[in-house]
Design a protein around this motif. Structure first.
Motif, PDB file in Angstrom:
ATOM      1  N   SER A  90       0.808  -1.212   0.000  1.00 21.00           N
ATOM      2  CA  SER A  90       0.000   0.000   0.000  1.00 21.00           C
ATOM      3  C   SER A  90       0.851   1.277   0.000  1.00 21.00           C
ATOM      4  CB  SER A  90      -0.900  -0.030   1.240  1.00 21.00           C
ATOM      5  OG  SER A  90      -1.316   1.267   1.598  1.00 21.00           O
ATOM      6  N   LYS A  91       0.509   2.162  -0.920  1.00 23.05           N
ATOM      7  CA  LYS A  91       1.128   3.492  -0.955  1.00 23.05           C
ATOM      8  C   LYS A  91       0.820   4.255   0.323  1.00 23.05           C
ATOM      9  CE  LYS A  91      -1.512   6.729  -2.596  1.00 23.05           C
ATOM     10  NZ  LYS A  91      -2.300   7.655  -3.418  1.00 23.05           N
ATOM     11  N   SER A  92      -0.443   4.261   0.717  1.00 25.95           N
ATOM     12  CA  SER A  92      -0.855   5.079   1.862  1.00 25.95           C
ATOM     13  C   SER A  92      -0.200   4.585   3.146  1.00 25.95           C
ATOM     14  CB  SER A  92      -2.376   5.056   1.989  1.00 25.95           C
ATOM     15  OG  SER A  92      -2.945   5.736   0.886  1.00 25.95           O
TER      16      SER A  92
ATOM     17  N   ASN B 164       3.753   5.309   2.960  1.00 25.51           N
ATOM     18  CA  ASN B 164       4.155   6.709   3.164  1.00 25.51           C
ATOM     19  C   ASN B 164       3.859   7.204   4.581  1.00 25.51           C
ATOM     20  OD1 ASN B 164       5.469   6.890   0.818  1.00 25.51           O
ATOM     21  ND2 ASN B 164       4.005   8.207  -0.245  1.00 25.51           N
ATOM     22  N   ARG B 165       2.817   6.684   5.210  1.00 29.37           N
ATOM     23  CA  ARG B 165       2.599   7.013   6.629  1.00 29.37           C
ATOM     24  C   ARG B 165       3.707   6.394   7.487  1.00 29.37           C
ATOM     25  NH1 ARG B 165      -1.980   7.593   4.290  1.00 29.37           N
ATOM     26  NH2 ARG B 165      -3.713   8.828   5.132  1.00 29.37           N
ATOM     27  N   ALA B 166       4.062   5.145   7.208  1.00 29.49           N
ATOM     28  CA  ALA B 166       5.099   4.471   8.010  1.00 29.49           C
ATOM     29  C   ALA B 166       6.433   5.199   7.854  1.00 29.49           C
ATOM     30  CB  ALA B 166       5.218   3.007   7.584  1.00 29.49           C
TER      31      ALA B 166
ATOM     32  N   GLY C 156       0.207  13.269  -3.826  1.00 26.86           N
ATOM     33  CA  GLY C 156      -0.541  14.034  -2.828  1.00 26.86           C
ATOM     34  C   GLY C 156       0.026  13.833  -1.430  1.00 26.86           C
ATOM     35  N   THR C 157       0.406  12.602  -1.108  1.00 20.74           N
ATOM     36  CA  THR C 157       0.925  12.325   0.235  1.00 20.74           C
ATOM     37  C   THR C 157       2.226  13.088   0.483  1.00 20.74           C
ATOM     38  OG1 THR C 157       1.898  10.317  -0.672  1.00 20.74           O
ATOM     39  CG2 THR C 157      -0.148  10.052   0.576  1.00 20.74           C
ATOM     40  N   VAL C 158       3.062  13.216  -0.533  1.00 17.10           N
ATOM     41  CA  VAL C 158       4.330  13.930  -0.335  1.00 17.10           C
ATOM     42  C   VAL C 158       4.070  15.435  -0.225  1.00 17.10           C
ATOM     43  CG1 VAL C 158       6.636  14.363  -1.265  1.00 17.10           C
ATOM     44  CG2 VAL C 158       5.582  12.112  -1.575  1.00 17.10           C
TER      45      VAL C 158
ATOM     46  N   SER D   5     -12.220  19.978   2.967  1.00 19.37           N
ATOM     47  CA  SER D   5     -13.185  19.343   2.056  1.00 19.37           C
ATOM     48  C   SER D   5     -12.565  18.993   0.704  1.00 19.37           C
ATOM     49  CB  SER D   5     -14.404  20.248   1.869  1.00 19.37           C
ATOM     50  OG  SER D   5     -13.991  21.550   1.512  1.00 19.37           O
ATOM     51  N   ALA D   6     -11.435  19.607   0.368  1.00 15.67           N
ATOM     52  CA  ALA D   6     -10.802  19.276  -0.918  1.00 15.67           C
ATOM     53  C   ALA D   6      -9.926  18.032  -0.821  1.00 15.67           C
ATOM     54  CB  ALA D   6      -9.970  20.455  -1.417  1.00 15.67           C
ATOM     55  N   SER D   7      -9.462  17.691   0.370  1.00 15.56           N
ATOM     56  CA  SER D   7      -8.628  16.493   0.522  1.00 15.56           C
ATOM     57  C   SER D   7      -8.450  16.135   1.989  1.00 15.56           C
ATOM     58  CB  SER D   7      -7.240  16.712  -0.101  1.00 15.56           C
ATOM     59  OG  SER D   7      -6.390  15.631   0.212  1.00 15.56           O
TER      60      SER D   7
ATOM     61  N   LEU E 192     -15.894  16.157   4.764  1.00 13.78           N
ATOM     62  CA  LEU E 192     -14.520  15.678   4.597  1.00 13.78           C
ATOM     63  C   LEU E 192     -14.527  14.376   3.780  1.00 13.78           C
ATOM     64  CD1 LEU E 192     -11.522  15.894   5.711  1.00 13.78           C
ATOM     65  CD2 LEU E 192     -12.284  14.378   7.525  1.00 13.78           C
ATOM     66  N   PRO E 193     -13.786  14.321   2.666  1.00 11.26           N
ATOM     67  CA  PRO E 193     -13.761  13.069   1.891  1.00 11.26           C
ATOM     68  C   PRO E 193     -12.768  12.066   2.483  1.00 11.26           C
ATOM     69  CG  PRO E 193     -12.394  14.705   0.793  1.00 11.26           C
ATOM     70  CD  PRO E 193     -12.958  15.370   2.042  1.00 11.26           C
ATOM     71  N   SER E 194     -12.820  10.852   1.988  1.00 14.32           N
ATOM     72  CA  SER E 194     -11.789   9.827   2.258  1.00 14.32           C
ATOM     73  C   SER E 194     -11.549   9.593   3.743  1.00 14.32           C
ATOM     74  CB  SER E 194     -10.460  10.228   1.577  1.00 14.32           C
ATOM     75  OG  SER E 194     -10.657  10.571   0.234  1.00 14.32           O
TER      76      SER E 194
ATOM     77  N   PRO F  39     -11.737   6.966   5.638  1.00 12.81           N
ATOM     78  CA  PRO F  39     -10.873   5.823   6.015  1.00 12.81           C
ATOM     79  C   PRO F  39      -9.388   6.187   6.021  1.00 12.81           C
ATOM     80  CG  PRO F  39     -12.529   5.106   4.443  1.00 12.81           C
ATOM     81  CD  PRO F  39     -12.651   6.607   4.539  1.00 12.81           C
ATOM     82  N   HIS F  40      -8.983   7.117   5.163  1.00  9.71           N
ATOM     83  CA  HIS F  40      -7.570   7.504   5.153  1.00  9.71           C
ATOM     84  C   HIS F  40      -7.196   8.260   6.425  1.00  9.71           C
ATOM     85  CE1 HIS F  40      -7.503   6.514   0.782  1.00  9.71           C
ATOM     86  NE2 HIS F  40      -6.285   6.155   1.119  1.00  9.71           N
ATOM     87  N   VAL F  41      -8.135   9.036   6.973  1.00 14.14           N
ATOM     88  CA  VAL F  41      -7.867   9.723   8.239  1.00 14.14           C
ATOM     89  C   VAL F  41      -7.860   8.690   9.368  1.00 14.14           C
ATOM     90  CG1 VAL F  41      -8.695  11.478   9.848  1.00 14.14           C
ATOM     91  CG2 VAL F  41      -8.846  11.876   7.380  1.00 14.14           C
TER      92      VAL F  41
ATOM     93  N   ALA G 196     -16.916  15.004  -5.819  1.00 13.42           N
ATOM     94  CA  ALA G 196     -16.522  16.268  -6.467  1.00 13.42           C
ATOM     95  C   ALA G 196     -15.024  16.531  -6.275  1.00 13.42           C
ATOM     96  CB  ALA G 196     -17.339  17.416  -5.883  1.00 13.42           C
ATOM     97  N   HIS G 197     -14.476  16.064  -5.127  1.00 10.46           N
ATOM     98  CA  HIS G 197     -13.055  16.346  -4.850  1.00 10.46           C
ATOM     99  C   HIS G 197     -12.111  15.653  -5.821  1.00 10.46           C
ATOM    100  CE1 HIS G 197     -13.688  12.515  -2.820  1.00 10.46           C
ATOM    101  NE2 HIS G 197     -12.390  12.374  -2.702  1.00 10.46           N
ATOM    102  N   LEU G 198     -12.612  14.722  -6.627  1.00 16.80           N
ATOM    103  CA  LEU G 198     -11.740  14.069  -7.616  1.00 16.80           C
ATOM    104  C   LEU G 198     -11.250  15.042  -8.693  1.00 16.80           C
ATOM    105  CD1 LEU G 198     -12.608  11.443  -6.248  1.00 16.80           C
ATOM    106  CD2 LEU G 198     -12.896  10.447  -8.505  1.00 16.80           C
TER     107      LEU G 198
HETATM  108  O1  LIG Z   1      -3.904   9.898   2.706  1.00  7.54           O
HETATM  109  C1  LIG Z   1      -3.811   9.156   1.726  1.00  7.54           C
HETATM  110  O2  LIG Z   1      -2.958   8.238   1.662  1.00  7.54           O
HETATM  111  C2  LIG Z   1      -4.769   9.326   0.616  1.00  7.54           C
HETATM  112  C3  LIG Z   1      -5.932  10.029   0.824  1.00  7.54           C
HETATM  113  C4  LIG Z   1      -6.948  10.215  -0.228  1.00  7.54           C
HETATM  114  O3  LIG Z   1      -6.814  11.547  -0.698  1.00  7.54           O
HETATM  115  P1  LIG Z   1      -8.057  12.570  -0.898  1.00  7.54           P
HETATM  116  O4  LIG Z   1      -8.694  12.761   0.428  1.00  7.54           O
HETATM  117  O5  LIG Z   1      -7.407  13.778  -1.445  1.00  7.54           O
HETATM  118  O6  LIG Z   1      -8.987  11.913  -1.872  1.00  7.54           O
HETATM  119  C5  LIG Z   1      -6.763   9.238  -1.387  1.00  7.54           C
HETATM  120  O7  LIG Z   1      -7.608   9.558  -2.447  1.00  7.54           O
HETATM  121  C6  LIG Z   1      -5.314   9.214  -1.818  1.00  7.54           C
HETATM  122  O8  LIG Z   1      -5.133   8.331  -2.887  1.00  7.54           O
HETATM  123  C7  LIG Z   1      -4.435   8.727  -0.688  1.00  7.54           C
END
Ligand SMILES: O=C(O)C1=C[C@@H](OP(=O)(O)O)[C@@H](O)[C@H](O)C1
Ligand SMILES: C=C(OP(=O)(O)O)C(=O)O
Length: 423
Positions: A25-27, A30-32, A94-96, A166-168, A195-197, A199-201, A334-336
């Motif tokens: 996983s990228k996410s 990069n968190r680790a 985006g993560t970087v 709300s954008a990310s 707030l989108p995404s 699960p990532h938070v 919409a945030h896509l």
């Molecule tokens: O924190 C992360 O690892 C990510 C959060 C999400 O971003 P957005 O909230 O901008 O969609 C996701 O779409 C992205 O691929 C990875």
């Protein structure tokens, strides 16, 4: 990177029956990496994702004075005091671009951030505004975008902060990751449209807690991170369940099945939503030991899906929808428009190029299946547009993918793996 010639992606008229192990996983990688860099002693990541986005993260941390030893199958991170006078290339990650400015705020001296041409259009205003509100000096050209310079003084006071994420979701994750190292920790609230995404938070919060950081997330849209040490932790990174989606999409559109190896029993990854998505398209999922087996139903029905929490799955979902037997509505995304490319516009344009019908709505897409024909499918430097293209190509003869190499963002060596598995 030189753009290769368009690639004729494999067509397949028989149902897929495959077993696949996807890269990590990228996410999570990069968190680790970030948390290992902020920890109090070295950590080893086993099975890190080795791809463009994670290499950029490792390079960025190295530029800040952290040692990242990249061995085969394991990366060891040795924390050090964070130094400025650095330049960080965010690529299109985006993560970087969101996570490292918050880390650079803890360094002493200026750190310049820039990235790919398209990266300069991705939303960064909340990163800039939130660090400024915390007293960090940022020089930019008032475009709320890359490039900019963060000049830290070696410490950040922290405390209460309100932001519009709300954008990310990455604006929230970035601050939470650095927050234990702020003098007063952080009491962060998201205000504004939803707030989108999420699960990532939740993944960010879980990764902090695993390292001994106290996080209170009991109130929606509010996170309290206590100041304190980040514990070193040796971790094994899970397979990338979002990237597993390209194979799951292949099973759905060919009326077949795919077993995804090492599917975690519990996970914060957005890709765990494939269970619900596959069911919405008439298929099933079932565990078989360490594998998760996804099987298409007898008909590929259209689906009505709110993807607000799992927006990064959209391109493959849209490809499946374009091959379904009835219309689909994808909403909450919409945030896509601020992702690697404007994914709603890109998907609508490219599906139309094949003769299909995908219309943009305010917050998503309505896709009405039509007979499709081969063409060059544009990828807009977006790894997930390439994934959408190869899924469509399974059922659309003579479909060429403009730049399949763009998949290196999160999936090394994707095209040969795909060819071997599905051709
Ligand atoms: O924190 C992360 O690892 C990510 C959060 C999400 O971003 P957005 O909230 O901008 O969609 C996701 O779409 C992205 O691929 C990875
Ligand atoms: C949105 C994505 O990436 P990023 O981490 O660059 O935001 C993605 O991978 O779908």
């Amino acid at each position: 990177m030189e753009t290769p010639l368009p690639w004729l992606a494999p067509y397949r008229d028989a149902p897929l029956d495959a077993r696949v192990l996807v890269p990590s996983s990228k996410s999570l990688t990069n968190r680790a990496l970030v948390l290992a860099a902020l920890a109090d002693s070295p950590s080893t990541l086993t099975r890190p994702l080795v791809s463009r986005d994670t290499s950029l993260m490792a390079d960025g941390l190295t530029a800040l004075g952290i040692e990242v030893e990249r061995g085969a199958g394991a990366w060891t991170v040795r924390p050090a005091s964070l130094s400025g006078d650095a330049t960080i290339d965010c690529g299109l990650a985006g993560t970087v671009m969101r996570f490292l400015p918050a880390v650079a705020a803890l360094a002493d001296g200026p750190v310049v951030f820039d990235g790919d041409e398209r990266a300069r259009e991705r939303p960064m205003g909340t990163t800039i505004a939130s660090l400024r509100a915390l007293g960090v000096r940022i020089e930019d050209d008032d475009r709320a975008a890359l490039p900019f310079a963060v000049t830290g003084t070696g410490r950040v006071r922290g405390g209460r902060l309100e932001i519009d994420a709300s954008a990310s979701s990455q604006f929230v994750s970035a601050l939470l990751l650095a927050a234990p190292r702020f003098d007063e920790g952080l009491d962060l609230r998201h205000v504004g449209p939803s707030l989108p995404s999420l699960p990532h938070v939740e993944m960010t919060v879980a990764e902090l807690r695993r390292r001994g950081v106290a996080v209170d997330d009991s109130t929606p849209d509010r996170w309290h991170v206590s100041p304190g040490p980040v514990g070193a932790l040796d971790v094994e990174i899970e397979p990338d369940l979002s990237n597993a989606g390209v194979f799951i999409g292949a099973a759905l559109v060919t009326g077949g099945r795919v077993a995804v190896r090492r599917w975690p029993a519990t996970t914060q990854q957005a890709g765990d939503a494939w269970h619900r998505i596959v069911r919405a398209f008439g298929g099933t999922s079932e565990r078989d030991g360490d594998d998760m087996v996804f099987t298409a139903g007898s008909t590929l029905t259209g689906a009505d899906l709110d993807l607000h929490d799992v927006g990064e799955l959209t391109p493959v979902v849209a490809a499946v929808a374009a091959l379904a037997e009835g219309p689909s509505r994808l909403s909450g995304i919409a945030h896509l428009r601020g992702h690697e490319t404007d994914r709603l516009a890109a998907l609508a344009t490219e599906i139309a190029r094949l003769g299909g019908d995908a219309r943009e709505t305010d917050d998503g897409l309505v896709i009405t299946p039509r007979p499709l024909h081969g063409e060059i499918f544009r990828t807009y430097d977006d790894h997930r547009m390439a994934h959408a293209a190869v899924v469509l190509a399974l059922r659309v003869p003579e479909l060429f993918v403009e730049n399949v190499r763009t998949t290196v963002k999160t999936y090394p060596n994707f095209a040969p793996v795909w060819e071997r598995l599905v051709a």
